[in-house]
Design a protein around this motif. Structure first.
Motif, PDB file in Angstrom:
ATOM      1  N   GLU B  21       4.241   1.074  41.831  1.00  0.00           N
ATOM      2  CA  GLU B  21       5.462   0.129  40.712  1.00  0.00           C
ATOM      3  C   GLU B  21       4.069  -0.307  39.328  1.00  0.00           C
ATOM      4  OE1 GLU B  21       8.466  -0.143  41.191  1.00  0.00           O
ATOM      5  OE2 GLU B  21       8.239   1.308  42.734  1.00  0.00           O
ATOM      6  N   LEU B  22       2.996  -0.106  40.096  1.00  0.00           N
ATOM      7  CA  LEU B  22       1.773  -0.691  39.104  1.00  0.00           C
ATOM      8  C   LEU B  22       1.293  -0.118  37.187  1.00  0.00           C
ATOM      9  CD1 LEU B  22       0.693  -3.690  41.388  1.00  0.00           C
ATOM     10  CD2 LEU B  22       2.810  -3.717  39.869  1.00  0.00           C
ATOM     11  N   ASP B  24       1.542   2.450  36.037  1.00  0.00           N
ATOM     12  CA  ASP B  24       1.808   3.195  34.745  1.00  0.00           C
ATOM     13  C   ASP B  24       1.550   2.089  33.380  1.00  0.00           C
ATOM     14  OD1 ASP B  24       2.169   5.404  35.266  1.00  0.00           O
ATOM     15  OD2 ASP B  24       4.473   5.603  35.313  1.00  0.00           O
ATOM     16  N   ALA B  25       2.167   0.891  33.964  1.00  0.00           N
ATOM     17  CA  ALA B  25       1.903  -0.544  33.460  1.00  0.00           C
ATOM     18  C   ALA B  25      -0.139  -0.515  32.660  1.00  0.00           C
ATOM     19  CB  ALA B  25       2.348  -1.528  33.508  1.00  0.00           C
ATOM     20  N   LEU B  26      -0.261  -0.140  33.518  1.00  0.00           N
ATOM     21  CA  LEU B  26      -1.164  -1.186  33.233  1.00  0.00           C
ATOM     22  C   LEU B  26      -2.059  -0.002  32.520  1.00  0.00           C
ATOM     23  CD1 LEU B  26      -4.030  -2.326  36.068  1.00  0.00           C
ATOM     24  CD2 LEU B  26      -4.866   0.163  34.435  1.00  0.00           C
ATOM     25  N   ALA B  28      -0.502   1.836  30.196  1.00  0.00           N
ATOM     26  CA  ALA B  28       0.082   1.753  29.116  1.00  0.00           C
ATOM     27  C   ALA B  28      -0.502   0.809  27.812  1.00  0.00           C
ATOM     28  CB  ALA B  28       1.326   1.342  29.126  1.00  0.00           C
ATOM     29  N   ARG B  29      -0.889  -0.573  29.147  1.00  0.00           N
ATOM     30  CA  ARG B  29      -1.727  -1.378  28.033  1.00  0.00           C
ATOM     31  C   ARG B  29      -3.008  -0.869  27.884  1.00  0.00           C
ATOM     32  NH1 ARG B  29       0.487  -4.438  32.498  1.00  0.00           N
ATOM     33  NH2 ARG B  29      -1.427  -4.567  33.744  1.00  0.00           N
ATOM     34  N   HIS B  74       3.653  -8.796  43.923  1.00  0.00           N
ATOM     35  CA  HIS B  74       3.700  -7.870  43.269  1.00  0.00           C
ATOM     36  C   HIS B  74       5.830  -7.678  42.730  1.00  0.00           C
ATOM     37  CE1 HIS B  74      -0.356  -7.133  42.174  1.00  0.00           C
ATOM     38  NE2 HIS B  74      -0.428  -7.118  43.452  1.00  0.00           N
ATOM     39  N   ASP B 108       7.468  10.509  37.892  1.00  0.00           N
ATOM     40  CA  ASP B 108       8.886   9.735  38.511  1.00  0.00           C
ATOM     41  C   ASP B 108       9.817  10.154  39.592  1.00  0.00           C
ATOM     42  OD1 ASP B 108      11.387   8.763  37.202  1.00  0.00           O
ATOM     43  OD2 ASP B 108      12.368  11.112  38.205  1.00  0.00           O
ATOM     44  N   LYS B 111       7.503   8.328  42.264  1.00  0.00           N
ATOM     45  CA  LYS B 111       8.382   6.928  42.591  1.00  0.00           C
ATOM     46  C   LYS B 111       9.284   6.976  43.325  1.00  0.00           C
ATOM     47  CE  LYS B 111       6.226   6.414  38.244  1.00  0.00           C
ATOM     48  NZ  LYS B 111       6.733   5.932  36.286  1.00  0.00           N
ATOM     49  N   GLU B 192      -8.977  -2.577  35.829  1.00  0.00           N
ATOM     50  CA  GLU B 192      -8.262  -3.225  34.334  1.00  0.00           C
ATOM     51  C   GLU B 192      -9.829  -3.776  33.182  1.00  0.00           C
ATOM     52  OE1 GLU B 192      -4.120  -5.377  33.952  1.00  0.00           O
ATOM     53  OE2 GLU B 192      -4.253  -4.486  31.541  1.00  0.00           O
TER      54      GLU B 192
END
Lengths: 200, 200
Positions: B21-22, B24-26, B28-29, B74, B108, B111, B192
């Motif tokens: 859940e985390l 992809d966003a990481l 993308a940043r 989270h 997808d 997930k 990160e």
């Protein structure tokens, strides 16, 4: 003053060592004291059915890499000792003897023992090395030598380990803050947020 | 574009779910893609000499407490499924069949499988539940059904697990970024920072 942070560790735990270099500053940021509790991972690992990280297939290589990486991340001097792990009973027993007289001195002693092993590569299973750390922290070395020779301190350490296991503690470093347990130096940010937010 | 982040997981891993859940966003940043790799922890645990966290003395109780605490931290919906763990072979095989045609669709799908198990409490060892997730992600269900019936995909998953072990991977979630391995969802902040600083 809010309750102290409980800090359990084995003197031969690399992550415990890194935590020992960080926990006082963290606690101070939140007006907390720290209660230090050396334990022995040997009997705990037996119960959990595991062993020293470095001796486990796959896990061993990653751990050695991660010990050094984690220490660098926190800017803590670190070198995996040639003799690893070693017995940490003498250091743990000495801790409790010092702690009964002066907890702040015991915490200072603990940090010296950790550094002797993980920064200086000295053999902390050697009572002379333990005594040197005790002397440097201002402990009464003759009294300590006498205390270590008796059986009471052996039973005391055994009881400390048993109490830790009864409390569900199975790793090093281990923290308890306001009843909430945290395992691992990598959980310190979460622990700190737990204090700030009062849990979630 | 910099190299993608490799992400290895077992579909029955609670921390793997939180990571799913985390990540992809990481990524993308930092302008990174993610390569998803479902594996099976069963054969890996055998090699490492461990088992499902929840079944280990002491570790089990802490883990169950920590799964839920980590998910809340989270803000990820989580409930430990009644049947835990279950076989994740069908889901993992379906993933690779979808992935060969369309990696974004496979991510997808992954997930959806994770959420079906850990948010909705559905039994993802049931092929019908896997197929439902596949359909929702737009996969070709008849082709998938046919692929799952053959032997090739079984060998494929076996090879993926063996390759992971050869690469030193022994847990879930597991990440590799620019050759650097990270184990555990609690290491995402360190990962990160590793990207931001280019290591240390």
């Amino acid at each position: 003053m809010p309750a102290p942070i409980g800090f359990w560790f084995d003197f031969t735990s690399p992550y415990g060592y890194v935590a020992s270099e960080l926990i006082d500053a963290l606690a101070a940021r939140h007006g907390r004291a720290v209660r230090w509790h050396p334990i022995l991972l040997g009997p705990i690992f037996k119960m959990v059915g595991t062993g020293p990280l470095t001796q486990i297939p796959l896990k061993g290589d990653y751990s050695k890499h991660d010990f050094a990486r984690t220490a660098r991340y926190h800017q803590v001097a670190f070198r995996l000792p040639e003799k690893f792990p070693v017995g940490s009973q003498v250091a743990a027993r000495a801790f409790y003897l010092i702690d009964d007289a002066d907890p702040a001195r015991a915490a200072d002693f603990a940090k010296r023992v950790f550094r002797a092993y993980f920064a200086e590569g000295r053999d902390i299973s050697d009572p002379a090395v333990v005594m040197e750390a005790a002397a440097a922290s201002g402990a009464d070395v003759p009294a300590l030598t006498q205390g270590l020779a008796g059986d009471a301190i052996k039973d005391r350490l055994k009881a400390e380990v048993e109490n830790a296991m009864k409390a569900g503690i199975f790793g090093s470093p281990w923290f308890v803050v306001d009843g909430e347990p945290f395992w691992g130096v990598d959980r310190l940010p979460m622990l700190e947020e737990w204090i700030s937010r009062g849990g979630w």
